[in-house]
Structure formats: C-alpha cells, structure tokens
Design an enzyme around this catalytic site. Structure first.
Site, PDB file in Angstrom:
ATOM      1  N   TYR A  17     147.599  58.359 121.576  1.00 41.51           N
ATOM      2  CA  TYR A  17     148.098  57.068 122.102  1.00 41.51           C
ATOM      3  C   TYR A  17     149.573  56.869 121.769  1.00 41.51           C
ATOM      4  O   TYR A  17     149.988  55.768 121.429  1.00 41.51           O
ATOM      5  CB  TYR A  17     147.308  55.884 121.512  1.00 41.51           C
ATOM      6  CG  TYR A  17     145.814  56.018 121.571  1.00 41.51           C
ATOM      7  CD1 TYR A  17     145.148  56.005 122.787  1.00 41.51           C
ATOM      8  CD2 TYR A  17     145.068  56.136 120.400  1.00 41.51           C
ATOM      9  CE1 TYR A  17     143.767  56.115 122.841  1.00 41.51           C
ATOM     10  CE2 TYR A  17     143.682  56.247 120.449  1.00 41.51           C
ATOM     11  CZ  TYR A  17     143.045  56.240 121.679  1.00 41.51           C
ATOM     12  OH  TYR A  17     141.684  56.347 121.711  1.00 41.51           O
ATOM     13  N   TYR A 145     134.615  49.259 125.141  1.00 41.24           N
ATOM     14  CA  TYR A 145     135.254  50.558 124.888  1.00 41.24           C
ATOM     15  C   TYR A 145     134.176  51.561 124.476  1.00 41.24           C
ATOM     16  O   TYR A 145     133.376  51.281 123.578  1.00 41.24           O
ATOM     17  CB  TYR A 145     136.303  50.458 123.765  1.00 41.24           C
ATOM     18  CG  TYR A 145     136.880  51.813 123.429  1.00 41.24           C
ATOM     19  CD1 TYR A 145     137.909  52.363 124.200  1.00 41.24           C
ATOM     20  CD2 TYR A 145     136.373  52.560 122.375  1.00 41.24           C
ATOM     21  CE1 TYR A 145     138.401  53.631 123.916  1.00 41.24           C
ATOM     22  CE2 TYR A 145     136.863  53.824 122.091  1.00 41.24           C
ATOM     23  CZ  TYR A 145     137.879  54.347 122.866  1.00 41.24           C
ATOM     24  OH  TYR A 145     138.364  55.603 122.584  1.00 41.24           O
ATOM     25  N   ASP A 239     125.896  51.237 122.077  1.00 39.98           N
ATOM     26  CA  ASP A 239     126.898  52.083 121.428  1.00 39.98           C
ATOM     27  C   ASP A 239     127.253  51.457 120.082  1.00 39.98           C
ATOM     28  O   ASP A 239     128.065  50.545 120.009  1.00 39.98           O
ATOM     29  CB  ASP A 239     128.124  52.188 122.358  1.00 39.98           C
ATOM     30  CG  ASP A 239     129.228  53.052 121.772  1.00 39.98           C
ATOM     31  OD1 ASP A 239     129.098  53.492 120.613  1.00 39.98           O
ATOM     32  OD2 ASP A 239     130.238  53.262 122.487  1.00 39.98           O
ATOM     33  N   LYS A 268     131.620  57.455 113.884  1.00 36.33           N
ATOM     34  CA  LYS A 268     132.535  56.775 112.959  1.00 36.33           C
ATOM     35  C   LYS A 268     132.094  56.836 111.487  1.00 36.33           C
ATOM     36  O   LYS A 268     132.379  57.813 110.838  1.00 36.33           O
ATOM     37  CB  LYS A 268     132.759  55.333 113.438  1.00 36.33           C
ATOM     38  CG  LYS A 268     133.491  55.288 114.801  1.00 36.33           C
ATOM     39  CD  LYS A 268     134.818  54.586 114.744  1.00 36.33           C
ATOM     40  CE  LYS A 268     135.760  55.054 115.823  1.00 36.33           C
ATOM     41  NZ  LYS A 268     135.519  54.485 117.164  1.00 36.33           N
TER      42      LYS A 268
HETATM   43  C1  LIG Z   1     135.527  55.074 118.580  1.00 37.65           C
HETATM   44  C2  LIG Z   1     134.487  54.722 119.539  1.00 37.65           C
HETATM   45  C3  LIG Z   1     134.034  55.659 120.491  1.00 37.65           C
HETATM   46  C4  LIG Z   1     134.646  57.036 120.638  1.00 37.65           C
HETATM   47  O1  LIG Z   1     134.485  57.823 119.521  1.00 37.65           O
HETATM   48  P1  LIG Z   1     135.442  59.105 119.332  1.00 37.65           P
HETATM   49  O2  LIG Z   1     134.888  59.777 118.119  1.00 37.65           O
HETATM   50  O3  LIG Z   1     136.823  58.576 119.139  1.00 37.65           O
HETATM   51  O4  LIG Z   1     135.327  59.927 120.549  1.00 37.65           O
HETATM   52  C5  LIG Z   1     133.021  55.268 121.345  1.00 37.65           C
HETATM   53  N1  LIG Z   1     132.469  54.046 121.265  1.00 37.65           N
HETATM   54  C6  LIG Z   1     132.871  53.130 120.363  1.00 37.65           C
HETATM   55  C7  LIG Z   1     132.205  51.788 120.314  1.00 37.65           C
HETATM   56  C8  LIG Z   1     133.905  53.432 119.478  1.00 37.65           C
HETATM   57  O5  LIG Z   1     134.334  52.513 118.614  1.00 37.65           O
END
Ligand SMILES: *Cc1c(COP(=O)(O)O)cnc(C)c1O
Length: 421
Positions: A17, A145, A239, A268
């Site tokens: 970014y 996102y 997610d 994460k």
């Molecule tokens: C960070 C994130 C992703 C993407 O994960 P990466 O390991 O960066 O590919 C997908 N969904 C959510 C909610 C996120 O916070």
C-alpha cells in the site's frame, strides 16, 4: 543513520500500500519484545497495532518461541498431501472443539485472503455438488474488507476493493447494506429473496468491519443475517480473521452474537503473530456435500505450505496461552480503559466519532490531510500508531499493561488535538 542493509536493500523492496516515489522510507526495526518495537537507531516504540492485529500475546512470547524451536528441530515442514503430522491434527481438533456449533472441518492455508478464497470456492462447489447450478455469486456489504487477491477484492467495499480501477478483471458481486436496523433487515430479506437462485453465499465480518474503516455493528445484525440466510437457503461465510482470538473480549465474535456460520475464516492472531497461518472451517453439512464416490466432488485446492508444522506449533502454543492466561479479561480491561481515555478526544476539532469495541479504540476524523505527517508525529512521541483513511486507531497486544495503554491513548488524543489545532 540508516543501516546499510536498509540503504542497499530498500531500492529493491516493494512495500505494501505504498507509493514508492513519495512515501518516506520505512523505519528500520531490529528487534521486538513484549509490546515494544526496537528500532535500529536505538529508539523504542510502544506498539499500538500488534503488527496488523496479530500479536495478541505481545512479541517473542517465550512459550510460543519454545514450541516453534522444538518443532524446528523435529520437522520444519512436510507437505500435507498424503502426509499428516501432529501439530496440524492437534490444531484442527482444538479449533473444532472451541468453535461454535458443528464448525469442525479445518482447511489450512497461509494467508487470510487465501482462506477467504477457499471459503468462496467451498461455497460455489457446495451448490455444484448438490446439483444446483448457477449459484456462483456472493453478497457482501458496504464497508467490508476480505483481502487483497482478485476474488476477495470483489467482495470488499467498492472503494477498498478498487472496483472501478479493476473493473473487468474481477467478478461483479452483489453489494448491499448491513441489516443494522429492522428496516434494513427487511430490505436485506427482500434482496436475498430476489437473488437466492444465483447466490452461493453471503460473506461478512462479524461485529467489526476492520480494514474498511473500523465500523461496528451489533449481534442483532448478525442474527438477522443468519435468519435471512436460513429462510432463503443461502450459505453464510463469517470472516473472523480480524475479530477471532480474543480481540473483542470473547474468543470469537460469533460467540457474542450466538450464531453459527456455515463457513468461518481465521488468520491474523491464530499464531499469536508468530507465523503465517490461516484456515477456512466448514460445518458438517458443508463438508458432507464434498463426500461421494465421484473424485470430482472433492475440494480441489492445496496450498504448498498448507498446515506448515512450525505455524501449527505456534498456533497450538498460542491457544495454550489463551487457556492459561486471562486474555479475554485483559481484552475487556483494555476496552474499559480505552472508553475512558479516548473519550477526551470527542470534543476536539475535526473529530467526528470516538468508539471502542473490545480491544479496539478508534478516533474518526473528518479527514486526515497529511497522513505521513500524522504518522511521523506518533513515532516522534514513541508509539506505533498507523492512521489510515480518516481513522486513528489502536489494537494493542492483549497483554499490554495499563501504563503503556495509557501512553498509547493519551498520545492518540494529544496528536489528534495538535493536528486539529
Ligand atoms: C486481514 C484480513 C484479511 C486478509 O488477510 P491477509 O492475511 O492479509 O491476506 C481478510 N479478512 C479480514 C477480515 C482481514 O482483517
């Protein structure tokens, strides 16, 4: 003085970014420990971001380090095709035991975006395997996102996912508003009814839309979504890549809302910020749709490093820490302190909103005109806070002490006050 590795290497390193022409060079960091980042020039920063929300236990936690070191000596990696190993089996079982409902079939990969891609593939093939053709589209929400790859961009907020710029390069999905109010829930219900025949799944972040702007919603919104998906026979992908593992004061956001999605994605903080690891976890009825005498019904996916033993060992050690140490209480204590301390920003010039949910504290501004200048002020003040868009936020490691958190919060308020003045 920049270290020579930075001077020599940076011209060849393409950063995330980042406008590589105008953005100031990154800080040279040489060491991390606890809630602190140690810069090469001797400065020390208190970390308010947890390296994109991963370092739940702080950095270099001895228990995780020992587990990874032990695994490194035994077997750093083997393929998961035709071979299985203890760290992956143990982790899959533990995740299944702790996740809500019958979410019990864990497919590993290395990044969050790929986990979301796999969840999307699972949803599409679920319908194909059940003989329902044409259900290939996804419903996603404004402000959401889900990652940076092409398929995940298509379910991001149109600005975040750069839908205009990449038009033609990715699938067009069905975008709508979160069903936050009874009226919007009604509209969402009608929307699903109209499109159910072409929908593979609805995908959402639970309780917090993170990278799309740190916006919060409540459990009722998720319940309305789950109920509407059930009524119209549509899969629900939740997610939890940001919200999972204690960030909101419960192990998962779904625990607070009392819902069970059909597929959940995790990453994460899964390894406590130590190794790259992610997964998509399916409920029994989803998994069972892939069982059959026809080999073509199998899920055709397999990342090379899936279930990496080092990463699984780190995740198992991270789960030990969640069991042994009061992480969820710590997240709730962070919430209580941030509520009090960030409140002082509410009256400042240029501040639109101050909000806190779990261990997430947000000051939303009308606009940030000099983002790089603001970032620099935080570093000069000895904290690692990375504003984006019009948001100044903190997601500290859950182990942060009250004193360090106080420094983070008061610095956020002071820097915002100075920037607005
Ligand atoms: C960070 C994130 C992703 C993407 O994960 P990466 O390991 O960066 O590919 C997908 N969904 C959510 C909610 C996120 O916070």
């Amino acid at each position: 003085m920049e270290p020579s590795w930075l001077t020599q290497g940076l011209p060849h390193l393409w950063l995330p970014y980042t406008q590589m022409k105008t953005t100031p060079p990154p800080l040279a960091v040489s060491r991390s420990d606890g809630v602190r980042l140690y810069l090469d020039d001797g400065r020390v920063l208190i970390d308010g971001i947890s390296s994109w929300w991963t370092a739940a236990h702080g950095y270099n936690h001895p228990h995780i380090r020992e587990a990874v070191t032990r695994q490194l000596e035994l077997m750093p990696h083997v393929m998961l095709g035709g071979l299985a190993h203890e760290p992956a089996c143990r982790l899959a079982k533990r995740l299944s035991d702790m996740l809500p409902g019958d979410l019990g079939h864990v497919f590993f990969c290395e990044s969050g975006s790929v986990a979301v891609e796999i969840a999307m593939k699972m949803a599409v093939q679920y319908w194909i395997n059940r003989g329902e053709r044409g259900r290939t589209r996804f419903v996603s929400f404004r402000g959401g996102y889900h990652g940076d790859t092409l398929a995940t961009m298509s379910v991001c907020d149109p600005d975040e996912g750069m839908h205009t710029l990449f038009k033609g390069a990715m699938a067009e999905q069905l975008l709508t508003d979160l069903p936050r109010t009874p009226e919007k829930a009604g509209a969402f219900e009608r929307f699903l009814a109209a499109h159910a025949h072409e929908i593979a799944a609805v995908i959402t972040e639970p309780l917090v839309q993170g990278a799309g702007g740190m916006r919060f919603h409540d459990g009722e919104t998720l319940k309305a979504m789950r109920a509407a998906c059930d009524r119209h026979g549509v899969l629900l992908i939740v997610d939890e890549i940001f919200t999972g593992f204690g960030r909101l004061g419960s192990m998962f956001a779904c625990d607070q809302a009392g819902i069970v999605p059909d597929i959940m994605t995790l990453s994460k903080a899964l390894t406590g910020g130590t190794m790259a690891l992610a997964c998509a976890v399916a409920r029994a009825h989803v998994f069972e749709a892939f069982l059959g005498d026809d080999a073509g019904m199998a899920l055709m996916h397999g990342p090379t490093y899936m279930g990496n033993p080092l990463a699984c060992a780190a995740a198992n050690a991270s789960l030990d820490l969640f069991e042994r140490e009061p992480r969820l209480e710590q997240a709730r204590a962070i919430e209580a302190q941030l509520r009090v301390e960030l409140e002082r920003a509410r009256k400042l010039a240029g501040v639109v909103d101050v909000r806190v949910k779990g261990a997430i504290g947000v000051i939303e501004l009308e606009k940030i005109s000099d983002l790089n200048g603001l970032k620099r002020r935080f570093v000069e003040a000895g904290v690692w806070i990375r504003p984006f868009g019009n948001i100044v936020y903190t997601t500290p490691p859950l182990v942060i002490g009250a004193d360090d958190l106080g420094i983070l919060a008061s610095t956020m308020v002071r820097v915002v006050a100075e920037a607005g003045a």
